[in-house]
Each structure stands twice: as C-alpha cells, then as structure tokens.
Design a protein around this motif. Structure first.
Motif, PDB file in Angstrom:
ATOM      1  N   GLY A 222       6.660   4.228   0.368  1.00  0.00           N
ATOM      2  CA  GLY A 222       5.283   4.575   0.036  1.00  0.00           C
ATOM      3  C   GLY A 222       4.926   5.978   0.452  1.00  0.00           C
ATOM      4  N   ARG A 223       3.616   6.217   0.509  1.00  0.00           N
ATOM      5  CA  ARG A 223       3.110   7.557   0.841  1.00  0.00           C
ATOM      6  C   ARG A 223       3.520   7.980   2.249  1.00  0.00           C
ATOM      7  N   GLY A 224       3.812   6.997   3.103  1.00  0.00           N
ATOM      8  CA  GLY A 224       4.253   7.298   4.465  1.00  0.00           C
ATOM      9  C   GLY A 224       5.524   8.126   4.524  1.00  0.00           C
ATOM     10  N   LEU A 225       6.261   8.212   3.407  1.00  0.00           N
ATOM     11  CA  LEU A 225       7.485   9.022   3.369  1.00  0.00           C
ATOM     12  C   LEU A 225       7.173  10.519   3.380  1.00  0.00           C
ATOM     13  N   LYS A 226       5.929  10.859   3.056  1.00  0.00           N
ATOM     14  CA  LYS A 226       5.400  12.234   3.157  1.00  0.00           C
ATOM     15  C   LYS A 226       5.839  13.205   2.057  1.00  0.00           C
ATOM     16  N   SER A 227       7.070  13.115   1.534  1.00  0.00           N
ATOM     17  CA  SER A 227       7.509  14.073   0.501  1.00  0.00           C
ATOM     18  C   SER A 227       8.606  13.455  -0.353  1.00  0.00           C
ATOM     19  N   ALA A 248       8.771   1.703  -5.400  1.00  0.00           N
ATOM     20  CA  ALA A 248       7.824   2.647  -4.788  1.00  0.00           C
ATOM     21  C   ALA A 248       6.405   2.155  -4.985  1.00  0.00           C
ATOM     22  N   SER A 249       5.517   2.636  -4.113  1.00  0.00           N
ATOM     23  CA  SER A 249       4.091   2.336  -4.307  1.00  0.00           C
ATOM     24  C   SER A 249       3.532   3.330  -5.319  1.00  0.00           C
ATOM     25  N   ARG A 250       2.343   3.029  -5.801  1.00  0.00           N
ATOM     26  CA  ARG A 250       1.739   3.950  -6.769  1.00  0.00           C
ATOM     27  C   ARG A 250       1.418   5.296  -6.111  1.00  0.00           C
ATOM     28  N   ALA A 251       1.020   5.256  -4.837  1.00  0.00           N
ATOM     29  CA  ALA A 251       0.709   6.518  -4.152  1.00  0.00           C
ATOM     30  C   ALA A 251       1.957   7.395  -4.081  1.00  0.00           C
ATOM     31  N   GLN A 263       7.584   2.095  -9.936  1.00  0.00           N
ATOM     32  CA  GLN A 263       6.336   1.590  -9.347  1.00  0.00           C
ATOM     33  C   GLN A 263       6.250   0.063  -9.369  1.00  0.00           C
ATOM     34  N   VAL A 264       5.938  -0.463  -8.193  1.00  0.00           N
ATOM     35  CA  VAL A 264       5.754  -1.916  -8.045  1.00  0.00           C
ATOM     36  C   VAL A 264       4.263  -2.173  -7.879  1.00  0.00           C
ATOM     37  N   GLY A 265       3.742  -3.182  -8.577  1.00  0.00           N
ATOM     38  CA  GLY A 265       2.345  -3.537  -8.368  1.00  0.00           C
ATOM     39  C   GLY A 265       1.615  -3.854  -9.649  1.00  0.00           C
ATOM     40  N   GLN A 266       0.313  -3.933  -9.517  1.00  0.00           N
ATOM     41  CA  GLN A 266      -0.550  -4.346 -10.627  1.00  0.00           C
ATOM     42  C   GLN A 266      -0.310  -3.518 -11.883  1.00  0.00           C
ATOM     43  N   THR A 267      -0.176  -2.209 -11.712  1.00  0.00           N
ATOM     44  CA  THR A 267       0.042  -1.349 -12.883  1.00  0.00           C
ATOM     45  C   THR A 267       1.501  -0.886 -12.960  1.00  0.00           C
ATOM     46  N   GLY A 268       2.359  -1.553 -12.195  1.00  0.00           N
ATOM     47  CA  GLY A 268       3.787  -1.257 -12.239  1.00  0.00           C
ATOM     48  C   GLY A 268       4.556  -2.524 -12.555  1.00  0.00           C
ATOM     49  N   ILE A 281       4.374   1.768   3.416  1.00  0.00           N
ATOM     50  CA  ILE A 281       3.463   1.209   2.412  1.00  0.00           C
ATOM     51  C   ILE A 281       2.387   0.412   3.145  1.00  0.00           C
ATOM     52  N   SER A 282       1.108   0.698   2.846  1.00  0.00           N
ATOM     53  CA  SER A 282       0.023   0.068   3.618  1.00  0.00           C
ATOM     54  C   SER A 282      -0.177  -1.404   3.262  1.00  0.00           C
ATOM     55  N   GLY A 283       0.073  -1.747   1.971  1.00  0.00           N
ATOM     56  CA  GLY A 283      -0.132  -3.135   1.558  1.00  0.00           C
ATOM     57  C   GLY A 283      -1.453  -3.336   0.841  1.00  0.00           C
ATOM     58  N   ILE A 285      -3.976  -4.341  -2.095  1.00  0.00           N
ATOM     59  CA  ILE A 285      -3.901  -5.554  -2.919  1.00  0.00           C
ATOM     60  C   ILE A 285      -3.186  -5.292  -4.244  1.00  0.00           C
ATOM     61  N   GLN A 286      -3.362  -4.089  -4.804  1.00  0.00           N
ATOM     62  CA  GLN A 286      -2.704  -3.791  -6.087  1.00  0.00           C
ATOM     63  C   GLN A 286      -1.194  -3.694  -5.919  1.00  0.00           C
ATOM     64  N   HIS A 287      -0.733  -3.318  -4.734  1.00  0.00           N
ATOM     65  CA  HIS A 287       0.718  -3.308  -4.493  1.00  0.00           C
ATOM     66  C   HIS A 287       1.204  -4.738  -4.265  1.00  0.00           C
ATOM     67  N   LEU A 288       0.451  -5.488  -3.430  1.00  0.00           N
ATOM     68  CA  LEU A 288       0.852  -6.875  -3.124  1.00  0.00           C
ATOM     69  C   LEU A 288       0.963  -7.704  -4.392  1.00  0.00           C
ATOM     70  N   ILE A 300       8.086  -1.975   7.355  1.00  0.00           N
ATOM     71  CA  ILE A 300       8.118  -0.988   8.441  1.00  0.00           C
ATOM     72  C   ILE A 300       6.882  -0.121   8.276  1.00  0.00           C
ATOM     73  N   ASN A 301       6.060  -0.074   9.313  1.00  0.00           N
ATOM     74  CA  ASN A 301       4.845   0.739   9.253  1.00  0.00           C
ATOM     75  C   ASN A 301       4.473   1.108  10.683  1.00  0.00           C
ATOM     76  N   LYS A 302       3.967   2.321  10.865  1.00  0.00           N
ATOM     77  CA  LYS A 302       3.643   2.734  12.248  1.00  0.00           C
ATOM     78  C   LYS A 302       2.284   2.196  12.699  1.00  0.00           C
ATOM     79  N   ASP A 319       7.940   4.328  13.656  1.00  0.00           N
ATOM     80  CA  ASP A 319       7.970   5.514  12.813  1.00  0.00           C
ATOM     81  C   ASP A 319       9.176   5.388  11.885  1.00  0.00           C
ATOM     82  N   LEU A 320       8.897   5.347  10.590  1.00  0.00           N
ATOM     83  CA  LEU A 320       9.989   5.107   9.635  1.00  0.00           C
ATOM     84  C   LEU A 320      11.038   6.209   9.666  1.00  0.00           C
ATOM     85  N   PHE A 321      10.635   7.426  10.074  1.00  0.00           N
ATOM     86  CA  PHE A 321      11.613   8.523  10.094  1.00  0.00           C
ATOM     87  C   PHE A 321      12.679   8.302  11.175  1.00  0.00           C
TER      88      PHE A 321
HETATM   89  P1  FAD Z   1      -1.115   4.429   1.734  1.00  0.00           P
HETATM   90  O1  FAD Z   1      -2.135   3.400   1.486  1.00  0.00           O
HETATM   91  O2  FAD Z   1      -1.569   5.818   2.005  1.00  0.00           O
HETATM   92  O3  FAD Z   1      -0.249   3.908   2.959  1.00  0.00           O
HETATM   93  C1  FAD Z   1       0.723   4.658   3.604  1.00  0.00           C
HETATM   94  C2  FAD Z   1       1.192   3.840   4.791  1.00  0.00           C
HETATM   95  O4  FAD Z   1       2.259   4.507   5.427  1.00  0.00           O
HETATM   96  C3  FAD Z   1       0.105   3.636   5.847  1.00  0.00           C
HETATM   97  O5  FAD Z   1      -0.046   2.248   6.097  1.00  0.00           O
HETATM   98  C4  FAD Z   1       0.631   4.360   7.087  1.00  0.00           C
HETATM   99  O6  FAD Z   1       0.345   3.681   8.297  1.00  0.00           O
HETATM  100  C5  FAD Z   1       2.125   4.341   6.824  1.00  0.00           C
HETATM  101  N1  FAD Z   1       2.824   5.463   7.471  1.00  0.00           N
HETATM  102  C6  FAD Z   1       2.495   6.774   7.439  1.00  0.00           C
HETATM  103  N2  FAD Z   1       3.400   7.493   8.121  1.00  0.00           N
HETATM  104  C7  FAD Z   1       4.323   6.608   8.608  1.00  0.00           C
HETATM  105  C8  FAD Z   1       5.491   6.743   9.400  1.00  0.00           C
HETATM  106  N3  FAD Z   1       5.918   7.947   9.821  1.00  0.00           N
HETATM  107  N4  FAD Z   1       6.187   5.627   9.707  1.00  0.00           N
HETATM  108  C9  FAD Z   1       5.770   4.408   9.281  1.00  0.00           C
HETATM  109  N5  FAD Z   1       4.661   4.223   8.512  1.00  0.00           N
HETATM  110  C10 FAD Z   1       3.945   5.310   8.189  1.00  0.00           C
HETATM  111  N6  FAD Z   1      -0.624   0.671  -5.926  1.00  0.00           N
HETATM  112  C11 FAD Z   1       0.635   0.265  -6.060  1.00  0.00           C
HETATM  113  O7  FAD Z   1       1.456   0.394  -5.153  1.00  0.00           O
HETATM  114  N7  FAD Z   1       1.044  -0.300  -7.237  1.00  0.00           N
HETATM  115  C12 FAD Z   1       0.223  -0.478  -8.292  1.00  0.00           C
HETATM  116  O8  FAD Z   1       0.653  -0.967  -9.336  1.00  0.00           O
HETATM  117  C13 FAD Z   1      -1.129  -0.071  -8.158  1.00  0.00           C
HETATM  118  N8  FAD Z   1      -2.015  -0.254  -9.157  1.00  0.00           N
HETATM  119  C14 FAD Z   1      -3.327   0.100  -8.959  1.00  0.00           C
HETATM  120  C15 FAD Z   1      -4.267  -0.187  -9.968  1.00  0.00           C
HETATM  121  C16 FAD Z   1      -5.591   0.135  -9.763  1.00  0.00           C
HETATM  122  C17 FAD Z   1      -6.579  -0.205 -10.847  1.00  0.00           C
HETATM  123  C18 FAD Z   1      -5.993   0.760  -8.555  1.00  0.00           C
HETATM  124  C19 FAD Z   1      -7.439   1.077  -8.333  1.00  0.00           C
HETATM  125  C20 FAD Z   1      -5.081   1.044  -7.590  1.00  0.00           C
HETATM  126  C21 FAD Z   1      -3.737   0.742  -7.770  1.00  0.00           C
HETATM  127  N9  FAD Z   1      -2.785   1.002  -6.781  1.00  0.00           N
HETATM  128  C22 FAD Z   1      -1.510   0.537  -6.938  1.00  0.00           C
HETATM  129  C23 FAD Z   1      -3.087   1.857  -5.624  1.00  0.00           C
HETATM  130  C24 FAD Z   1      -3.356   1.096  -4.343  1.00  0.00           C
HETATM  131  O9  FAD Z   1      -4.737   0.791  -4.260  1.00  0.00           O
HETATM  132  C25 FAD Z   1      -2.983   1.970  -3.128  1.00  0.00           C
HETATM  133  O10 FAD Z   1      -3.679   3.177  -3.184  1.00  0.00           O
HETATM  134  C26 FAD Z   1      -1.504   2.260  -3.006  1.00  0.00           C
HETATM  135  O11 FAD Z   1      -0.742   1.074  -3.133  1.00  0.00           O
HETATM  136  C27 FAD Z   1      -1.226   2.897  -1.648  1.00  0.00           C
HETATM  137  O12 FAD Z   1       0.128   3.280  -1.563  1.00  0.00           O
HETATM  138  P2  FAD Z   1       0.822   3.420  -0.143  1.00  0.00           P
HETATM  139  O13 FAD Z   1       0.756   2.133   0.567  1.00  0.00           O
HETATM  140  O14 FAD Z   1       2.142   4.041  -0.385  1.00  0.00           O
HETATM  141  O15 FAD Z   1      -0.073   4.552   0.538  1.00  0.00           O
END
Ligand code: FAD
Length: 333
Positions: A222-227, A248-251, A263-268, A281-283, A285-288, A300-302, A319-321
């Motif tokens: 997920g976005r926690g990967l940073k790049s 991957a998450s949508r973010a 992309q995994v999730g509601q729109t993936g 990945i934060s978790g 609802i759209q990802h779950l 794995i999440n910090k 820390d995932l890194f």
């Molecule tokens: P974030 O929510 O930003 O979470 C990042 C996580 O990484 C955080 O929990 C943080 O604690 C953790 N983290 C950060 N740094 C580290 C570290 N160094 N070590 C360990 N952990 C760390 N999302 C999807 O995934 N799939 C979909 O299909 C999807 N469809 C959507 C449809 C709609 C209509 C909408 C409105 C949203 C949709 N989303 C979807 C987006 C969803 O709401 C979230 O924004 C998205 O899932 C967040 O992705 P993420 O968990 O990677 O990012």
C-alpha cells in the motif's frame, strides 16, 4: 460481521428443483477454458435443476468438450465463430439472448469478472429483465445474497423476474471438479447479428507470477511503501519467496507505485486466496471488500490501530522497511 460465511445448502423443494433450468456462461481464451468461470456452474448446481453451460468463440468445440467433463453439467451449448472470440459484449449479448430464448432458461449466470460484468447487464436489458450482480449466496431459486455499500452491509433480495440473471463472486462459489462429467455437447444458434464493434488488438501485462485473481497466495503493498522504487524492491521479492501474486491498494496504484491491473478492492479485483499478506495497507472498507474472503489474512503495519488488524488473522505491528526484507530473507532460507 465483515467476513462472509460460506453459504449453506439451498433448502429447495425437490418439485420446484425439477423445473429449474440454469445456463452457466463459461469464458475461454485461445481455445482454453478459463477455470474461474466455472463458479457460474457451481452457482447453478447450488440452485438445483438442469445445468447447461454455454461457450462461444473461435474453434471452441474443444473447450465445449472439456466443459462436458465438468461434474454436474447436463449439456454444453457452443457457438463456433470468431465474432465472439474475444467476448465483445456488443456481439455476445444478442447471441446469448437467442440461445436463452431457444431453450427457455429460468436462471442465467456468469462470473463477476470483467467479461461477466460487461455482458450480463446488456443481456438483461435486451430481455427487459433486472439483473443482480456480485451474488455471494443463494438461499432459494429466487432469493439471493449480495454485498452492498462496498461490503459494509449484506443484502438478501428476492427476484420476481421470470428469468433471473446474475453474476457470482468466484470466492463464494468454488469451481466443481473438472473430471467425471459426461455432458451432451451441442451447437447453439448463431444469430449472426451485424455488429459495428470488432476486436482490434490488446496490450496485456505479462508476468511470470501467478494470476492475481486465481492465485493461492497474494502479497499486496500500500501507500506505506512510500515510493514506486520501494514497492518494486520489497513487494515482488516477498511475493516470489512465497510463490505469490502481487497486489496493491488503490492508493499505491494512484501514487504510481504499482500497475492498475494489480489493484485489489471495490474498484479493483476481488481475490480470495489461501493467504493474503499485506504491508503498508490501512484496511479501508473499499480495500477490504476485495480481499476479506481470503482464508488467512496477514498484515504488517506500523500503526497498531490500523483497521486492517480488525480483519487480520495474523498481525505484525512493525516498520515494513525492516520486517518485509527480514521476512523475505527468512522465507528464502
Ligand atoms: P493508506 O490508507 O494511506 O494507508 C497506509 C498505511 O500504511 C497506514 O495504515 C500506515 O500506518 C501504514 N504505514 C505507513 N508507513 C509504514 C511503515 N513504514 N511500515 C508499516 N506500515 C506503514 N482502495 C483500494 O485499495 N481498492 C479499491 O478498489 C478502492 N476503491 C475505492 C472506491 C471508492 C469509490 C473510494 C471512495 C475509495 C476506494 N479506495 C479503494 C480507496 C480507499 O478508500 C483507501 O483510500 C485506500 O485503500 C488506502 O490505501 P492504503 O491503505 O494503501 O493507504
């Protein structure tokens, strides 16, 4: 409850079951049956009654013969024509309508794949029927269960349509055995509709890794990967150590870390592997909604408060890194 229970057996009265006649639409590519489309057959079997499978495309007789060996199918209808080879819904929908009208099915079922999602609404519109999508449970010949509000609620709905059309979630209807059946294989009707749509070309992402939707194990970042660099350094290596597909998450996709096809999730994609391991990945609802039916969820999440831990069977607050490379090395050893 966030995680859906396996559906129970359908309490159908045997007299009603005798009048049920379902059409399960199969998918093929390059003359090979797509096994994940057999979820439509599994759903038809859950209804009871006669199960017919349908497949169309270029040189599909061999696919029809292969489908004929799947347990529980009474008849396979095939239409051999290049007009239907790539499953273009503009061509395929009128073809299905003709074949549905000819044999008078009570239920028409497709997998909730890109193909099924593209096709069945058009078929329903041509037949002037309402359809149901992403069905996860069948509780009678007219009662269906499906998630709504991105999986936040589960809807039980009764359909009064004379032909019930629906797509089914693969994870809820595991494919039947592909051996032991002996279905009759017959040619269907080809309406040879003039279509203004033709298949030109496609650009597929090629990967040596297992297919995300059907993989037994998935490692997602997920976005926690940073790049993008960190995603590509850490996630594929862990996936390869486990023989897993990458998700991957949508973010992560929107930030350009990973390709849209992952992309995994509601729109993936909807996945339900034996193991879903995710990092950063934060978790949401759209990802779950796309992975919560996985058999074992490891996260794995910090952040110990991250919502992913509410559905995870195994959680690692770290820390995932640090933990992802360490885990990869230990798995490789
Ligand atoms: P974030 O929510 O930003 O979470 C990042 C996580 O990484 C955080 O929990 C943080 O604690 C953790 N983290 C950060 N740094 C580290 C570290 N160094 N070590 C360990 N952990 C760390 N999302 C999807 O995934 N799939 C979909 O299909 C999807 N469809 C959507 C449809 C709609 C209509 C909408 C409105 C949203 C949709 N989303 C979807 C987006 C969803 O709401 C979230 O924004 C998205 O899932 C967040 O992705 P993420 O968990 O990677 O990012």
């Amino acid at each position: 409850r966030l995680r859906i229970q396996a559906p129970s057996a359908v309490p159908l009265h045997s007299v009603i079951a005798r009048f049920l006649s379902s059409l399960a639409i199969l998918e093929q590519r390059d003359g090979k049956l797509n096994p994940s489309s057999l979820s439509a057959v599994a759903a038809a079997q859950k209804l009871g009654g006669t199960v017919t499978a349908f497949v169309a495309g270029n040189g599909v007789k061999s696919v029809a013969d292969e489908a004929g060996k799947v347990q529980g199918i009474a008849k396979v209808v095939y239409v051999d024509s290049s007009a239907y080879d790539r499953g273009l819904p503009e061509n395929y929908a009128p073809l299905l309508v003709e074949n549905i009208k000819k044999d008078g099915f009570t239920h028409v079922i497709a997998g909730h794949s890109a193909f099924g999602k593209n096709l069945l609404p058009r078929v329903a519109a041509l037949l002037d029927k309402q359809m149901l999508s992403d069905v996860t449970g069948i509780e009678g010949d007219d009662i269906f269960v499906r998630p709504i509000y991105a999986g936040n609620a589960v809807l039980k709905t009764q359909s009064t349509e004379s032909i019930k059309l629906f797509t089914v979630r693969g994870a809820a209807f595991p494919a039947p055995e592909t051996i032991g059946g002996s279905a009759e294989v017959v040619e269907g009707v080809d309406p040879k509709v003039e279509s203004q749509t033709e298949w030109v070309s496609e650009n597929l992402t090629k990967s040596e890794r297992p297919d995300l939707v059907s993989a037994n194990r998935v490692v997602s970042g997920g976005r926690g990967l940073k790049s993008k660099e960190e995603f590509e350094r850490l996630i594929p290596a862990l996936a390869d150590a486990l023989g897993a597909a990458v998700g991957a998450s949508r973010a992560a996709v929107d930030s350009g870390f990973a390709d849209n096809s992952l992309q995994v999730g509601q729109t993936g994609k909807n996945v339900a592997p034996q193991l879903y391991l995710c990092a950063g990945i934060s978790g949401a609802i759209q990802h779950l909604s796309g992975m919560k039916d996985s058999k074992v969820i490891a996260a794995i999440n910090k952040d110990p408060e991250a919502p992913i831990f509410q559905v995870a069977d195994v959680g690692l607050v770290s820390d995932l890194f640090e933990s992802v490379p360490e885990l990869t090395e230990k798995l490789k050893a």
